[in-house]
Design a protein around this motif. Structure first.
Motif, PDB file in Angstrom:
ATOM      1  N   CYS A  97       0.855  -1.190   0.000  1.00  0.00           N
ATOM      2  CA  CYS A  97       0.000   0.000   0.000  1.00  0.00           C
ATOM      3  C   CYS A  97       0.887   1.236   0.000  1.00  0.00           C
ATOM      4  O   CYS A  97       1.985   1.227   0.531  1.00  0.00           O
ATOM      5  N   SER A  98       0.383   2.293  -0.628  1.00  0.00           N
ATOM      6  CA  SER A  98       1.077   3.572  -0.600  1.00  0.00           C
ATOM      7  C   SER A  98       0.029   4.668  -0.712  1.00  0.00           C
ATOM      8  O   SER A  98      -1.015   4.481  -1.336  1.00  0.00           O
ATOM      9  N   ALA A  99       0.313   5.794  -0.090  1.00  0.00           N
ATOM     10  CA  ALA A  99      -0.617   6.908  -0.104  1.00  0.00           C
ATOM     11  C   ALA A  99       0.054   8.107  -0.759  1.00  0.00           C
ATOM     12  O   ALA A  99       1.221   8.409  -0.486  1.00  0.00           O
ATOM     13  N   ASN A 100      -0.705   8.773  -1.625  1.00  0.00           N
ATOM     14  CA  ASN A 100      -0.233   9.992  -2.269  1.00  0.00           C
ATOM     15  C   ASN A 100      -1.355  11.017  -2.115  1.00  0.00           C
ATOM     16  O   ASN A 100      -2.287  11.039  -2.911  1.00  0.00           O
ATOM     17  N   GLY A 101      -1.269  11.825  -1.044  1.00  0.00           N
ATOM     18  CA  GLY A 101      -2.345  12.777  -0.761  1.00  0.00           C
ATOM     19  C   GLY A 101      -3.589  12.023  -0.312  1.00  0.00           C
ATOM     20  O   GLY A 101      -3.555  11.269   0.643  1.00  0.00           O
ATOM     21  N   GLN A 102      -4.685  12.190  -1.036  1.00  0.00           N
ATOM     22  CA  GLN A 102      -5.944  11.513  -0.706  1.00  0.00           C
ATOM     23  C   GLN A 102      -6.156  10.272  -1.567  1.00  0.00           C
ATOM     24  O   GLN A 102      -7.245   9.716  -1.587  1.00  0.00           O
ATOM     25  N   LEU A 103      -5.129   9.833  -2.252  1.00  0.00           N
ATOM     26  CA  LEU A 103      -5.233   8.667  -3.123  1.00  0.00           C
ATOM     27  C   LEU A 103      -4.458   7.507  -2.503  1.00  0.00           C
ATOM     28  O   LEU A 103      -3.266   7.616  -2.227  1.00  0.00           O
ATOM     29  N   LEU A 104      -5.148   6.389  -2.274  1.00  0.00           N
ATOM     30  CA  LEU A 104      -4.546   5.205  -1.684  1.00  0.00           C
ATOM     31  C   LEU A 104      -4.374   4.158  -2.777  1.00  0.00           C
ATOM     32  O   LEU A 104      -5.325   3.818  -3.472  1.00  0.00           O
ATOM     33  N   ASP A 105      -3.141   3.684  -2.949  1.00  0.00           N
ATOM     34  CA  ASP A 105      -2.823   2.681  -3.967  1.00  0.00           C
ATOM     35  C   ASP A 105      -2.595   1.346  -3.259  1.00  0.00           C
ATOM     36  O   ASP A 105      -1.697   1.223  -2.430  1.00  0.00           O
TER      37      ASP A 105
END
Length: 185
Positions: A97-105
């Motif tokens: 998992c990784s988070a970029n701002g309000q986007l969770l991948d």
């Protein structure tokens, strides 16, 4: 009388509670602002930084509203003053998992990665340490929204009962099943 409904709600410093004429309760604090429409049979009293919830009659529906609205208001006060946190962990080989701002991948063993956009009220942090399961930490002042978002993330890959692989809450105890029994002759 409802045991939960008759408990008082202490209002901490820095939290403002307003009740309008049409029973709309607005609670504002350092973390944010929440609103809740209250049934007309329920009355809110605020005196000396203490909020109490009372009902006007003893009908079955009104009695159930009494404890419900007291719990909702207590969660709102706690949310705008302290906030809430939910932690999820990814159990499985290659789950990331990784988070970029309000986007969770999320990479959960599907043929594609899942991109999940979070509401602005929910903040996300991801932590990946060697030898430990990746964790997702969600924080928000809205308990209901936080629970919905955490449940949605968990629904992408629910933990399976044999090996426990999937997305689960930290501290959640899963019911495990025995695997295939060895053939004996």
């Amino acid at each position: 009388m409802s045991r939960i409904g008759k408990k008082i709600i202490n209002i901490p410093a820095g939290v403002q509670v307003n009740v309008s004429a049409d029973n709309l309760v607005s609670i504002k604090g350092p973390n944010g602002e929440l609103h809740q429409q209250i049934a007309p049979e329920i009355k809110i009293n605020i005196e000396n930084n203490v909020m109490t919830v009372d009902r006007i009659n003893e009908e079955k529906q009104v009695r159930s509203y009494h404890g419900l609205y007291r719990s909702l208001l207590a969660n709102m006060v706690q949310g705008v003053s302290e906030g809430f946190k939910a932690q999820l962990e990814l159990i499985g080989v290659g789950y990331k998992c990784s988070a970029n701002g309000q986007l969770l991948d999320l990479s959960l063993g599907h043929s594609h990665s899942i991109l999940f956009e979070l509401p602005i009220e929910v903040k996300v942090e991801t932590l990946t340490e060697k030898g430990k399961a990746p964790t997702i930490t969600l924080t928000s002042f809205d308990k209901q929204l936080l629970g919905q978002v955490a449940s949605k993330i968990r629904s992408f890959r629910k933990p399976e009962p044999y090996k426990g692989k999937g997305v689960k809450f930290v501290g959640e105890v899963l019911r495990r099943k025995a695997g295939k029994a060895a053939a004996s002759k």
